[in-house]
Write an enzyme that holds these catalytic residues in place. Structure first.
Site, PDB file in Angstrom:
ATOM      1  CE1 TYR A 151      46.035  54.770  35.549  1.00 17.59           C
ATOM      2  CE2 TYR A 151      48.001  53.745  34.624  1.00 17.59           C
ATOM      3  CZ  TYR A 151      47.213  54.860  34.823  1.00 17.59           C
ATOM      4  OH  TYR A 151      47.597  56.079  34.304  1.00 17.59           O
ATOM      5  CE  LYS A 155      44.698  55.423  32.241  1.00 17.39           C
ATOM      6  NZ  LYS A 155      44.050  56.689  31.798  1.00 17.39           N
TER       7      LYS A 155
END
Length: 271
Positions: A151, A155
């Site tokens: 993640y 991101k």
């Protein structure tokens, strides 16, 4: 950009943050097309706001192109494309322990979906000399998400792509904003009600986030921070990277001591 009478596409709009953004954009007077892998959910959100609901797998470039083509056919052009779809999948143990499927899905949804959207709308926007790319990232793209390397890494890449768009196409009249929230009361955090709020400090409602996003779009701010404290954390990180890493290690240890896991659904209760 004022949203009144603008043609807006938002992906991941069947629920959570996406649905809140769609409702807020419509409230501001935009014509909103809601696209989601959950086509019936997209249609349900769209029906609430008098918009258009379409099925779309954002990891398939042909699907993104089809949504853009449908909007251009019906409304003439896309003024703003909001790439909002996202996932957060936990890692079993160490930072490289998540399988390739998790890494690939995270990459395709958090990065390539933004690339596909830009490819689909940039030529028309550049030709007109105006347009807006609004991209959902996360505070994890500026800082880090403890316990979720896939993640955090993807991101970070999303923020980097948004920076490239702003640098390269600002002179073409293209506006770019990247949204970097921390905790929002959505199903990703275990909140079942899309209208849920939270009394926990640091957890905001999707509606509060949407308000901040509209303000950022109106000001054409590149970095939209629904949680203002993130700006201070960025300064801390850039001012002394080693000290920041030490603080993050200490925070991780405290989380493990208190809840025994770094899964996001458990961690948000500590903020």
């Amino acid at each position: 950009m004022k949203l009144k009478d603008k043609n807006v596409i938002i992906t991941g709009g069947a629920g959570g943050i996406g649905a809140a953004l769609a409702r807020k954009f419509a409230e501001e007077g935009a014509r909103v097309t809601v696209a989601d892998l959950d086509k019936s959910g997209a249609e349900a959100t769209a029906s609430q706001i008098g918009g258009l609901g379409l099925g779309c797998d954002v990891t398939k470039e042909t699907d993104v192109q089809a949504v853009v083509a449908a909007v251009e056919s019906q409304f003439g052009l896309v003024d703003l494309f909001c790439s909002n779809a996202g996932i957060c999948l936990n890692e079993p143990s160490h930072s490289a322990s998540a399988g390739n499927d998790v890494w690939n899905r995270s990459w395709n949804i958090h990065v390539m979906a933004h690339v596909y959207a830009a490819r689909a709308v940039l030529p028309g926007m550049i030709e007109r000399g105006e347009g807006y790319l609004l991209q959902m990232a996360s505070a994890a793209g500026l800082l880090s998400q403890i316990g979720n390397a896939a993640y955090s890494a993807t991101k970070h890449a999303a923020v980097g792509f948004a920076e490239s768009l702003a640098i390269t196409h600002g002179a073409d009249g293209i506006k770019v904003s990247v949204i970097c929230p921390q905790y929002v009361a959505t199903p990703m955090l275990g909140y079942g009600d899309e209208n849920a709020g939270s009394d926990l400090p640091g957890v905001i409602s999707p509606q509060a986030l949407a308000e901040t996003v509209v303000q950022g779009v109106e000001k054409e701010t590149f970095l939209i921070l629904p949680h203002p404290d993130v700006a201070k954390y960025i300064q801390f990180k850039s001012g002394d990277y080693d000290k920041w890493l030490g603080a993050m290690r200490k925070l991780r240890g405290s989380i493990l001591d208190r809840v025994g896991t770094t899964e996001i659904e458990a961690m948000h209760k500590l903020v």
